[in-house]
Motif scaffolding. Structure first.
Motif, PDB file in Angstrom:
ATOM      1  N   LEU A 168       0.827  -1.203   0.000  1.00 13.41           N
ATOM      2  CA  LEU A 168       0.000   0.000   0.000  1.00 13.41           C
ATOM      3  C   LEU A 168       0.868   1.263   0.000  1.00 13.41           C
ATOM      4  O   LEU A 168       0.551   2.243  -0.684  1.00 13.41           O
ATOM      5  CB  LEU A 168      -0.930   0.012   1.223  1.00 13.41           C
ATOM      6  CG  LEU A 168      -2.064  -1.015   1.229  1.00 13.41           C
ATOM      7  CD1 LEU A 168      -2.856  -0.905   2.525  1.00 13.41           C
ATOM      8  CD2 LEU A 168      -2.993  -0.814   0.040  1.00 13.41           C
ATOM      9  N   ALA A 169       1.951   1.243   0.771  1.00 13.59           N
ATOM     10  CA  ALA A 169       2.835   2.411   0.826  1.00 13.59           C
ATOM     11  C   ALA A 169       3.490   2.664  -0.529  1.00 13.59           C
ATOM     12  O   ALA A 169       3.534   3.802  -1.016  1.00 13.59           O
ATOM     13  CB  ALA A 169       3.903   2.210   1.901  1.00 13.59           C
ATOM     14  N   THR A 227     -10.430  -6.109   1.063  1.00 16.15           N
ATOM     15  CA  THR A 227     -10.839  -7.025   2.126  1.00 16.15           C
ATOM     16  C   THR A 227      -9.664  -7.436   3.003  1.00 16.15           C
ATOM     17  O   THR A 227      -9.808  -7.582   4.230  1.00 16.15           O
ATOM     18  CB  THR A 227     -11.506  -8.276   1.523  1.00 16.15           C
ATOM     19  OG1 THR A 227     -12.703  -7.872   0.849  1.00 16.15           O
ATOM     20  CG2 THR A 227     -11.858  -9.278   2.600  1.00 16.15           C
ATOM     21  N   THR A 228      -8.498  -7.579   2.399  1.00 16.64           N
ATOM     22  CA  THR A 228      -7.318  -7.986   3.168  1.00 16.64           C
ATOM     23  C   THR A 228      -6.944  -6.946   4.224  1.00 16.64           C
ATOM     24  O   THR A 228      -6.228  -7.266   5.181  1.00 16.64           O
ATOM     25  CB  THR A 228      -6.124  -8.213   2.230  1.00 16.64           C
ATOM     26  OG1 THR A 228      -5.966  -7.073   1.380  1.00 16.64           O
ATOM     27  CG2 THR A 228      -6.350  -9.434   1.357  1.00 16.64           C
ATOM     28  N   GLU A 229      -7.413  -5.704   4.050  1.00 22.28           N
ATOM     29  CA  GLU A 229      -7.105  -4.673   5.042  1.00 22.28           C
ATOM     30  C   GLU A 229      -7.757  -4.992   6.385  1.00 22.28           C
ATOM     31  O   GLU A 229      -7.210  -4.674   7.442  1.00 22.28           O
ATOM     32  CB  GLU A 229      -7.564  -3.305   4.525  1.00 22.28           C
ATOM     33  CG  GLU A 229      -6.814  -2.865   3.270  1.00 22.28           C
ATOM     34  CD  GLU A 229      -7.380  -1.594   2.668  1.00 22.28           C
ATOM     35  OE1 GLU A 229      -8.443  -1.142   3.150  1.00 22.28           O
ATOM     36  OE2 GLU A 229      -6.775  -1.059   1.725  1.00 22.28           O
ATOM     37  N   MET A 263      -1.812  -8.476  -2.689  1.00 20.43           N
ATOM     38  CA  MET A 263      -2.167  -7.110  -3.014  1.00 20.43           C
ATOM     39  C   MET A 263      -1.904  -6.800  -4.486  1.00 20.43           C
ATOM     40  O   MET A 263      -2.658  -6.085  -5.133  1.00 20.43           O
ATOM     41  CB  MET A 263      -1.408  -6.138  -2.114  1.00 20.43           C
ATOM     42  CG  MET A 263      -1.785  -6.231  -0.652  1.00 20.43           C
ATOM     43  SD  MET A 263      -3.543  -5.926  -0.365  1.00 20.43           S
ATOM     44  CE  MET A 263      -3.638  -4.168  -0.654  1.00 20.43           C
ATOM     45  N   PHE A 264      -0.824  -7.339  -5.027  1.00 22.06           N
ATOM     46  CA  PHE A 264      -0.539  -7.123  -6.436  1.00 22.06           C
ATOM     47  C   PHE A 264      -1.588  -7.770  -7.326  1.00 22.06           C
ATOM     48  O   PHE A 264      -2.089  -7.157  -8.270  1.00 22.06           O
ATOM     49  CB  PHE A 264       0.855  -7.661  -6.783  1.00 22.06           C
ATOM     50  CG  PHE A 264       1.190  -7.565  -8.241  1.00 22.06           C
ATOM     51  CD1 PHE A 264       1.583  -6.366  -8.796  1.00 22.06           C
ATOM     52  CD2 PHE A 264       1.096  -8.676  -9.059  1.00 22.06           C
ATOM     53  CE1 PHE A 264       1.882  -6.280 -10.154  1.00 22.06           C
ATOM     54  CE2 PHE A 264       1.405  -8.614 -10.420  1.00 22.06           C
ATOM     55  CZ  PHE A 264       1.814  -7.394 -10.964  1.00 22.06           C
ATOM     56  N   LEU A 292      -7.270  -6.154 -10.534  1.00 26.12           N
ATOM     57  CA  LEU A 292      -8.718  -6.156 -10.767  1.00 26.12           C
ATOM     58  C   LEU A 292      -9.317  -4.762 -10.745  1.00 26.12           C
ATOM     59  O   LEU A 292     -10.469  -4.585 -11.132  1.00 26.12           O
ATOM     60  CB  LEU A 292      -9.413  -7.002  -9.698  1.00 26.12           C
ATOM     61  CG  LEU A 292      -8.994  -8.476  -9.596  1.00 26.12           C
ATOM     62  CD1 LEU A 292      -9.688  -9.135  -8.411  1.00 26.12           C
ATOM     63  CD2 LEU A 292      -9.328  -9.207 -10.886  1.00 26.12           C
ATOM     64  N   VAL A 293      -8.553  -3.757 -10.292  1.00 21.70           N
ATOM     65  CA  VAL A 293      -9.124  -2.416 -10.139  1.00 21.70           C
ATOM     66  C   VAL A 293      -8.410  -1.399 -11.024  1.00 21.70           C
ATOM     67  O   VAL A 293      -8.353  -0.212 -10.703  1.00 21.70           O
ATOM     68  CB  VAL A 293      -9.057  -1.965  -8.658  1.00 21.70           C
ATOM     69  CG1 VAL A 293      -9.938  -2.821  -7.809  1.00 21.70           C
ATOM     70  CG2 VAL A 293      -7.636  -1.998  -8.131  1.00 21.70           C
TER      71      VAL A 293
END
Length: 410
Positions: free
Chosen positions: A204-205, A309-311, A401-402, A407-408
């Motif tokens: 995310l960072a 969701t993983t967050e 995350m990758f 998908l977005v």
């Protein structure tokens, strides 16, 4: 007694003591002198240096910040990034000089103006727009496929709120449903899950930083990409300072290591960091939709949901051994997810590239700080941090995350 003896016996006169200069004056004094010097330098028009600019043409640097299309009109907002004043004299739309009005005839450095161009555009068609300055410079503002910009009414703000709930609140809440699994997992599994958390926070960072730099790559106003790193460093330092203050407030030992952070505080830090990231994410979504460059399809919403969701898992993992009540979990979920709503609303109404980049940098610095705080919790009984399970967890967090990020892509 002789005169010399009387003089020797008399008490010595105390030396005269000067009144000490106030400390605040010692600090303010140089600032006042600097201000006076700069004022005189400006009023006298840089004495002796005025000839340096003779024969040098003004430098025109203008960035396009926003393009909105309404029936029969094209509104373009531009900002002057250069050191000299700039005036827009003509507007050319696909080799046609169109009539226009503007909110500011001349832009001083860092000022912006919005040009409203009268042009009957056709939906779906591309247009080559060139803004011609008074000195003949051309500023491209091309439109790949013309589309009506959404009206900013109550239904529009309702849509932005719903979008923030879809991509922020709901995914985080779903991810927190892993709480029962985390509670029953053995210590070795918890360390793997903490590794996954560190991996996804690191992703995310990095992702937020790259996205923010891309926003201002061609926009040097307000410092360009430097605002991203200023935001990241400021957020990191603020969170570190807040944590240190909380330690002193709770009378923790000055030699305490990050591993002694209470699980509840770690979960709160993670929620705050993720919330700031989701605010930047909502900001990007809202601004993209406002300018018509985001296709709001069901597949995109599903992609965001899976990605975020993983967050929720990252928030509940530190609480494996000390689970909080439902009210505390709900509060953590709102802290992490609801900023996406505010970001979408702000991004759709008052979008500004430098501000968006700064806020994305704030999110990047926040999640990076939390990731650093989690690293000591990865230690096993032998005090090793990067063991095989934790390394696998970090790599798995990055990979998830990758993969979900693919998908977005809007």
């Amino acid at each position: 007694m002789s005169l010399d003896e009387k003089t020797a016996a008399a008490p010595a006169a105390e030396p005269h003591r000067r009144t000490p200069v106030p400390r605040w004056l010692l600090g303010v004094g140089p600032l006042v002198l600097i201000a006076i010097l700069l004022g005189l330098f400006s009023l006298l028009n840089a004495p002796g240096l005025s000839k340096l600019s003779e024969g040098v043409p003004p430098k025109e640097e203008v960035a396009v910040e926003d393009i909105r299309l309404t029936p029969g009109q094209i509104a373009i907002t531009v900002r002057n990034e250069g050191p000299d004043r700039v005036s827009i004299a003509q507007v050319n739309v696909s080799d046609y000089y169109a009539l226009f009005t503007q909110t500011r005839e001349t832009m001083a450095p860092l000022e912006s103006t919005t040009l409203t161009i009268s042009y009957n555009w056709v939906e779906g068609d591309p247009y080559e727009v060139a803004l011609v300055t008074s000195l003949g410079g051309k500023i491209p503002a091309d439109i790949e496929a013309a589309a009506l910009s959404p009206e900013r009414g109550s239904s529009f703000f309702g849509l932005m709120t719903l979008l923030g709930v879809y991509v922020g609140v709901i995914p985080v809440a779903l991810g927190m449903l892993w709480m029962p699994f985390v509670r029953r997992a053995p210590a070795s599994w918890v360390r793997v899950l903490l590794g996954v958390t560190v991996g996804l926070l690191a992703f995310l960072a990095i992702d937020a930083t790259l996205e923010a730099v891309e926003l201002v790559a061609d926009n040097g106003a307000f410092g360009g990409p430097i605002v991203v790193f200023l935001g990241a460093v400021a957020a990191y330092l603020v969170l570190e300072g807040t944590d240190a203050w909380m330690r002193r407030h709770q009378k923790l030992s000055a030699t305490s290591q990050p591993a002694t952070l209470p699980p509840g505080r770690l979960a709160l830090l993670i929620a705050i960091g993720i919330g700031l990231h989701n605010f930047g994410e909502g900001l990007a979504i809202g601004s993209a939709y406002a300018v018509g460059s985001l296709a709001l399809g069901a597949s995109l919403i599903v992609g965001f949901a899976i990605h975020n969701t993983t967050e929720g898992l990252a928030i509940v993992t530190p609480l494996a051994k000390q689970p909080p009540g439902l009210a505390r979990l709900a509060l953590l979920g709102l802290i992490a997810g609801s900023p996406a709503i505010a970001g979408a609303l702000i991004g759709a109404t008052v979008y500004q590239p430098a501000l968006s980049a700064f806020l994305l940098g704030v999110g990047a610095g926040s999640v990076a700080q939390v990731a650093v705080k989690l690293i000591p919790l990865l230690k096993d009984r032998t005090e090793k941090t990067l063991t095989a399970p934790t390394t696998i967890g970090i790599i798995l967090g990055l990979a998830v995350m990758f993969a979900t990020g693919l998908l977005v892509q809007a």
